[in-house]
Design a protein around this motif. Sequence first.
Motif, PDB file in Angstrom:
ATOM      1  N   MET A 275       0.846  -1.166   0.000  1.00 32.65           N
ATOM      2  CA  MET A 275       0.000   0.000   0.000  1.00 32.65           C
ATOM      3  C   MET A 275       0.894   1.232   0.000  1.00 32.65           C
ATOM      4  O   MET A 275       1.926   1.264   0.668  1.00 32.65           O
ATOM      5  N   SER A 276       0.464   2.210  -0.743  1.00 32.06           N
ATOM      6  CA  SER A 276       1.138   3.499  -0.761  1.00 32.06           C
ATOM      7  C   SER A 276       0.067   4.577  -0.700  1.00 32.06           C
ATOM      8  O   SER A 276      -0.913   4.523  -1.445  1.00 32.06           O
TER       9      SER A 276
ATOM     10  N   SER B  86      -3.491  13.774  -2.753  1.00 36.56           N
ATOM     11  CA  SER B  86      -4.727  13.408  -3.455  1.00 36.56           C
ATOM     12  C   SER B  86      -5.662  12.561  -2.591  1.00 36.56           C
ATOM     13  O   SER B  86      -6.738  12.186  -3.035  1.00 36.56           O
ATOM     14  N   ASN B  87      -5.233  12.228  -1.357  1.00 35.68           N
ATOM     15  CA  ASN B  87      -5.996  11.346  -0.455  1.00 35.68           C
ATOM     16  C   ASN B  87      -6.358  10.026  -1.129  1.00 35.68           C
ATOM     17  O   ASN B  87      -7.480   9.547  -1.044  1.00 35.68           O
ATOM     18  N   ARG B  88      -5.373   9.421  -1.823  1.00 35.34           N
ATOM     19  CA  ARG B  88      -5.594   8.152  -2.502  1.00 35.34           C
ATOM     20  C   ARG B  88      -4.650   7.102  -1.928  1.00 35.34           C
ATOM     21  O   ARG B  88      -3.503   7.374  -1.605  1.00 35.34           O
ATOM     22  N   LEU B  89      -5.183   5.900  -1.795  1.00 38.89           N
ATOM     23  CA  LEU B  89      -4.427   4.751  -1.326  1.00 38.89           C
ATOM     24  C   LEU B  89      -4.233   3.818  -2.515  1.00 38.89           C
ATOM     25  O   LEU B  89      -5.197   3.443  -3.185  1.00 38.89           O
TER      26      LEU B  89
ATOM     27  N   ASP C 232       2.712  -8.240  -4.931  1.00 41.83           N
ATOM     28  CA  ASP C 232       4.007  -8.680  -5.458  1.00 41.83           C
ATOM     29  C   ASP C 232       4.672  -7.592  -6.295  1.00 41.83           C
ATOM     30  O   ASP C 232       5.257  -7.848  -7.340  1.00 41.83           O
ATOM     31  N   GLY C 233       4.567  -6.348  -5.824  1.00 39.33           N
ATOM     32  CA  GLY C 233       5.227  -5.230  -6.481  1.00 39.33           C
ATOM     33  C   GLY C 233       4.500  -4.665  -7.674  1.00 39.33           C
ATOM     34  O   GLY C 233       4.954  -3.711  -8.284  1.00 39.33           O
ATOM     35  N   VAL C 234       3.354  -5.220  -8.037  1.00 44.72           N
ATOM     36  CA  VAL C 234       2.617  -4.783  -9.225  1.00 44.72           C
ATOM     37  C   VAL C 234       1.365  -4.027  -8.789  1.00 44.72           C
ATOM     38  O   VAL C 234       0.578  -4.527  -7.983  1.00 44.72           O
ATOM     39  N   TYR C 235       1.173  -2.832  -9.351  1.00 48.45           N
ATOM     40  CA  TYR C 235       0.014  -2.011  -9.027  1.00 48.45           C
ATOM     41  C   TYR C 235      -1.269  -2.745  -9.388  1.00 48.45           C
ATOM     42  O   TYR C 235      -1.391  -3.327 -10.453  1.00 48.45           O
ATOM     43  N   LYS C 236      -2.248  -2.725  -8.477  1.00 47.85           N
ATOM     44  CA  LYS C 236      -3.536  -3.387  -8.712  1.00 47.85           C
ATOM     45  C   LYS C 236      -4.696  -2.403  -8.744  1.00 47.85           C
ATOM     46  O   LYS C 236      -5.556  -2.507  -9.599  1.00 47.85           O
ATOM     47  N   SER C 237      -4.767  -1.477  -7.789  1.00 50.71           N
ATOM     48  CA  SER C 237      -5.898  -0.558  -7.753  1.00 50.71           C
ATOM     49  C   SER C 237      -5.611   0.596  -6.809  1.00 50.71           C
ATOM     50  O   SER C 237      -4.629   0.588  -6.077  1.00 50.71           O
ATOM     51  N   ASN C 238      -6.499   1.588  -6.838  1.00 51.19           N
ATOM     52  CA  ASN C 238      -6.401   2.677  -5.884  1.00 51.19           C
ATOM     53  C   ASN C 238      -7.797   3.119  -5.494  1.00 51.19           C
ATOM     54  O   ASN C 238      -8.774   2.799  -6.164  1.00 51.19           O
ATOM     55  N   MET C 239      -7.860   3.801  -4.375  1.00 46.47           N
ATOM     56  CA  MET C 239      -9.153   4.283  -3.895  1.00 46.47           C
ATOM     57  C   MET C 239      -8.969   5.581  -3.131  1.00 46.47           C
ATOM     58  O   MET C 239      -7.911   5.843  -2.565  1.00 46.47           O
TER      59      MET C 239
END
Length: 87
Positions: free
Chosen positions: A1-2, A7-10, A15-22
Amino acid sequence: MSYDGSSNRLFGYVDGVYKSNMSISGINTDNSGIYIGKYSGSSSYDFNGSIDEVMIFNRSLTSSEVLGLYNATRVSHSSITLADGNH
């Protein structure tokens, strides 16, 4: 998680690969403590499992940095050979 505070986004990675944000709100910035695997408002939402290799940075990381950290710290099990038996 980052988390990107501007932008108040998580941002979620597996495994190091971007999946989604919210979009999220309610990140506590009053120095009262950090909860990992726990919702600070209730014990009904405690995480029941293992959380491994937690790293905390003073800024949000880019996707390239997340992938680089994953690759630098992962353990490769493909080169390990174990004989059958009790270990």
